[in-house]
Structure formats: C-alpha cells, structure tokens
Write an enzyme that holds these catalytic residues in place. Structure first.
Site, mmCIF file in Angstrom:
data_model
loop_
_atom_site.group_PDB
_atom_site.id
_atom_site.type_symbol
_atom_site.label_atom_id
_atom_site.label_comp_id
_atom_site.label_asym_id
_atom_site.label_seq_id
_atom_site.Cartn_x
_atom_site.Cartn_y
_atom_site.Cartn_z
ATOM 1 C CE1 TYR A 143 -3.709 2.425 0.255
ATOM 2 C CE2 TYR A 143 -2.560 3.326 2.148
ATOM 3 C CZ TYR A 143 -3.553 3.419 1.194
ATOM 4 O OH TYR A 143 -4.391 4.511 1.188
ATOM 5 C CG ASP A 235 5.683 3.494 1.294
ATOM 6 O OD1 ASP A 235 5.870 4.171 2.330
ATOM 7 O OD2 ASP A 235 4.572 3.378 0.756
ATOM 8 C CE LYS A 264 1.026 4.958 8.575
ATOM 9 N NZ LYS A 264 -0.353 5.401 8.717
#
Length: 448
Positions: A143, A235, A264
């Site tokens: 994702y 990522d 995050k």
C-alpha cells in the site's frame, strides 16, 4: 459495554459524510465504529466512557503514545502560539531535515509534504522525471496511499485499476509482482527493463498483515535495479523511525535505497509526508530541477516541531528499548498462545509492530519446536516456514472474515482496541506498559 453515544454520532455522521467516515478503513468495524473522545498513555476512551488498550495508535504515528512528554508538548505549543503558518520557510523545518539526514543512511536531501500518499505520489513522479522512464514495479498488496499509480491490482501482464475513477491507461504503467518473488521481478525486468523507472516497495509489507522479507530479497532488488538503471524506492511511511530505530528499516536490513518515503512518526502525530534520498535525485524537484512539486502546508511549523521533538526525545531516552522490548514480549506471548490454541495461525511483526494472521494451513507442521520465537522471520529452518505468509496473496487467503466479524469484537469487549481488519498493522508506544501487554495476552487467550 454501552455504546449509545457512538451509535448516535455515527447516525449523524452518515447524514453528512460518505459512509460516516473520512477514511474508508474506519468503517470496517461493524455495525459501526466507536468514536474516540480522548487518549491517555497507551489507551483511548470512547464517547461512552469505555476505556481500551490502544494498539492502533492512529495507524502508527504515535510512537510516544497519547500523553506527549513535556519537551515535545512544549515544542508543539510554542510553534502553535507563534502563528499557524506563513507560506515562507522556517528554521524548524531545516532542523528536522538536518536530523533526518544525520540518521537515515539513504537521505542526503529531503522534501517535506503533507501525507504518506503525497510522498509516494511525488516519489513516483520524481523517479519518472529523473530516469525518463514510465513504468513502476510494485508489490501485490503493498500500500502506497490513495494515488493513481499504485491503486493497481492483478499482475504485471494484466494490471488493472483497483478503484473506480482510474483510467486503465494509467494502470498499464504499473507492474504488480508478488512480494518475495525474485523470479517475477526478473521476468518484468526482462520484458520492460528499459522502461522501468523504479521498484517501489515497503521493506516489510505493513498493510497486509505484516509480511517479512525473505533473506536476500532486498539485496536482490538493489542489484537488479542497479543493473537496469532503475531506482529502488523504499516506502517507509509505516516502518520509518519504528523499525530499526532512527536509522529506519533500511538500516536494519543493510540495504540503501535511492529514495525513501516517510510519513506518520516523522510528523509526531500531525499530518506529514516526506521524500528523501540521494542529493542528485532529490535536486530534480522544483525549483532546482524540473519535476514539479509544491504544497501550501508543506513544512508546516507545528508539524515540523512535533516531528523534531518526537525524534529528539526518542534519541535521548529509552524509547526504542521500551517499545521494542514490549513488542518482543507481546509476540513471544502470542506465539505461545497460538501454538496452544490455534497452531495454524501465524504471529508476525518486528520491533514495535505485531499481528496474528489467521492463516489456514491444513494439518501444518508435525512439531512447533524451534519455530521463530517472536514473529515470523521467513527462516527456512523454522518448522512453520512452508506455512507462513510470503506475500499478500497468502494473507488474503487467511480467515479474514473471522478476524473482522468475530475476533475483533471479542477483543473490544475485553477492552482491547486492535486494528480494524486482518491487514492493518498494530503498534506499541512509549505510553504502553507491561500491564497493558499482560492484559492483552489474556484477552487473546479468551478470544482465540
């Protein structure tokens, strides 16, 4: 548990927001999600006063938990009191950039943006602009945010959009392959090598149940991208500053990508994203290069202060020792519970990440002695090696509906808040305690 207020709030939300939520995964809880009123340490309290041990942590950003240490709180409050934002650079964004460059092996320069999605979107554009190529190799089930280049399913021979609203012509430039499958990667490079701008992968699949890489897989990706003049993009929106400490997952695996995306934790709980990497590549962003990238809120001073103070606190205190120690204790406890009560299931995770995947493997191994003691490491000598998930397809074939419709609710009733489906990570924070771990392990014993 009483949930009247959450039910009433969801009823109101359905009238003004699609599905009653602002991010699709929040609606995975049935018949409706509970609404959180506030957080305390490693816990959240909902609109009806119910208290839960929180292993979701905003889906990962809250390394320190809900109660921020005084220096972190003070840094955020100072920047907020000085004014919301300015549309011009501030010193604190330079300070955070310097901190990241000092600690992350691959990062010589960095560009801050506002979300993990924006970071991966910009990284893909940068890779294409730098190489002059069009195609991106991604891992099935990986994702990379809600963006057109990666909302693609199928395989490299028949890629197709995984969402309405994305033209098929976009998907044709994305080549999905199974995680941990070197042969599939070789095949796409043999067929499309001259037009592959980059391989984009999470170091550890984090939105598909936590899948650890096979030994040598990332080294292989590094070699094949070098061989074909493509870029390797990690990522690290999820793993960044959580796996491998301040050096991120790339330091733990000893592989240096060309570009890294962040989100995050790097924003300390506020909206953030970033793209870092080799200076000669990052310099292709405007205004120094011709790959356009801009954003009104990029480098927002409050976010930059939150990220900098969070990472400084982690560097100067025992944050990683604490969260990784509790993570190890959780996974070891879960491994024992699963071996006794559900031996077909797989415990996964590393450092401060953990999950139990409801894998279905028939009879399974004859003995679980000498299995990975604290989460699957794809160790060929482990008796569960042939049964543990190697890619997203393996996780998808697990008992995902049982996890969501039965198990999640049983854990909630015992005051434990787990991620909303089988696929999302669960995280440990500095605000969690040994008591939280023991309470959670007891809840697993009753729910499995």
């Amino acid at each position: 548990m009483n949930d009247d207020n959450s039910r009433d709030l969801y009823d109101r939300a359905l009238s003004v927001m699609p599905g009653g939520v602002n991010s699709a995964v929040r609606a995975a809880i049935e018949p409706y999600p509970f609404f959180v009123q506030k957080g305390e340490g490693g816990h959240v309290i909902d609109a009806d006063g119910n208290r839960y041990v929180d292993w979701v942590l905003g889906l990962g950003p809250l390394l320190l938990g809900h109660d921020l240490p005084e220096p972190v709180q003070a840094g955020i409050q100072q920047k907020a009191s000085e004014g919301p934002m300015y549309g011009t650079p501030t010193e604190v964004e330079v300070d955070l950039a310097e901190f990241v460059v000092r600690h992350v092996p691959s990062v010589e320069k960095i560009r801050f943006v506002n979300s993990g999605t924006e970071a991966t979107t910009s990284a893909v554009r940068l890779a294409r602009g730098y190489t002059g190529r069009n195609k991106i190799v991604v891992m099935q089930g990986g994702y990379h945010g809600a963006q057109e280049s990666t909302l693609v399913e199928g395989d490299h021979e028949n890629p197709r959009p995984s969402s309405a609203g994305i033209p098929q012509s976009f998907a044709e430039h994305t080549l999905p392959v199974p995680f941990n499958d070197e042969d599939a990667v070789r095949e796409v490079f043999e067929e499309h090598g001259d037009d592959i701008a980059a391989v984009l992968t999470e170091p550890i699949l984090g939105n598909y149940g936590i899948v650890y890489p096979e030994e040598g897989y990332h080294e292989f990706l590094r070699e094949i991208t070098d061989e074909h003049g493509s870029l390797l993009i990690f990522d690290e929106v999820i793993t960044g500053f959580r796996v491998g400490g301040l050096g991120c997952a790339q330091s733990e695996f000893g592989v240096t990508p060309d570009l890294t995306t962040f989100g995050k934790i790097i924003g300390g709980g506020f909206p953030v994203g970033a793209i870092g990497g080799r200076a000669e590549i990052i310099e292709n962003f405007t205004p120094s290069g011709d790959v356009f990238q801009a954003g009104t809120f990029s480098g927002h001073p409050v976010t930059m202060a939150a990220g900098l103070e969070t990472l400084k606190f982690a560097a100067e205190n025992d944050v990683y020792e604490h969260v990784n120690g509790l993570g190890d204790r959780l996974r070891r406890g879960l491994t024992d519970i699963v071996a006794d009560q559900a031996p077909s299931y797989t415990v996964t995770g590393t450092d401060s990440m953990f999950k139990v995947i409801f894998t279905r493997e028939g009879p399974g191994p004859d003995s679980l002695e000498e299995q990975c003691p604290a989460g699957c490491r794809q160790d060929p000598t482990c008796p569960r090696y042939d049964y543990s998930p190697k890619n997203a397809g393996d996780v998808k074939n697990a008992e995902t509906e049982r996890w969501r419709r039965i198990f999640w609710g049983q854990m909630k009733e015992q005051g434990v808040f787990l991620s909303q489906n089988q696929f999302e990570c669960q995280f440990v924070s500095y605000g969690h305690t040994e008591e939280d771990v023991e309470e959670t392990l007891e809840a697993y014993k009753h729910a499995l």
